[in-house]
Design an enzyme around this catalytic site. Structure first.
Site, PDB file in Angstrom:
ATOM      1  CG  HIS A  10      -0.450   0.278   2.499  1.00 54.38           C
ATOM      2  ND1 HIS A  10      -0.004  -0.708   3.337  1.00 54.38           N
ATOM      3  CD2 HIS A  10      -0.273   1.453   3.157  1.00 54.38           C
ATOM      4  CE1 HIS A  10       0.428  -0.160   4.461  1.00 54.38           C
ATOM      5  NE2 HIS A  10       0.276   1.156   4.374  1.00 54.38           N
ATOM      6  CG  ASP A  44       0.016  -4.016   2.698  1.00 51.01           C
ATOM      7  OD1 ASP A  44       0.135  -3.481   1.577  1.00 51.01           O
ATOM      8  OD2 ASP A  44      -0.030  -3.358   3.753  1.00 51.01           O
ATOM      9  CB  SER A 122       2.729   1.846   6.254  1.00 52.58           C
ATOM     10  OG  SER A 122       1.586   1.898   7.039  1.00 52.58           O
TER      11      SER A 122
END
Length: 168
Positions: A10, A44, A122
């Site tokens: 992402h 992911d 992230s």
């Protein structure tokens, strides 16, 4: 190998969709254009590559996420809210969590930690107390959009399993 970076899918999605430039910023502030090598939206994960030139890079060694224990100390690296090179600490709060991502996908076997992970963390590493990467910081549960103590990371065991395919 030199210049390969394991991160979250992402994080690079906009560049993968053709709408953004992908940059890697090193500790010295230098920016390098990067290209996407492989992506795994289901877990992911993504691998990108940049040319480090003459810059000597040090790889974070992989640890073992298969024998983590609840209560074990962990450290999360990242750039929360654009603040470079931040480190937070916490413990493993839970294991084998199944989590629904924003796009509806279910990500399996996540590591739950109370180490503060916020937007910008992230794709960064989750480390054990010896500095080995045991996960990739991925998401938080939060009604406010900021960390409330429930953070999640993809285990390095998952990354190791899919890494050969990502590198192809």
């Amino acid at each position: 190998t030199a210049g390969h970076v394991l991160t979250s899918h992402h994080v690079i999605k906009a560049a993968n969709d053709g709408g953004a430039r992908l940059l890697v910023t090193l500790w010295d502030g230098s920016e390098h254009d990067a290209t996407i090598i492989g992506t795994d939206p289901e877990n992911d994960l993504a691998v990108i590559h940049f040319d480090p030139g003459d810059t000597l890079l040090t790889m974070i060694p992989f640890g073992d996420s298969t024998d983590l224990r609840v209560g074990q100390k962990v450290l999360a690296l990242g750039n929360p809210f654009g603040q470079d090179r931040s480190l937070t600490t916490g413990i493993v709060s839970g294991l084998s969590r199944s989590v629904q991502a924003d796009d509806g996908r279910i990500i399996q076997e996540m590591i739950q930690t109370d180490a503060s992970i916020n937007p910008g963390n992230s794709g960064g590493p989750l480390l054990d107390a010896s500095g080995r990467m045991i996960g990739i910081n991925t998401m938080i549960f939060s009604p406010t959009g900021v960390s409330i103590g429930i953070s999640l990371a993809v285990p390095i065991a998952t990354a190791r399993r899919v890494l050969p395919e990502l590198m192809e």
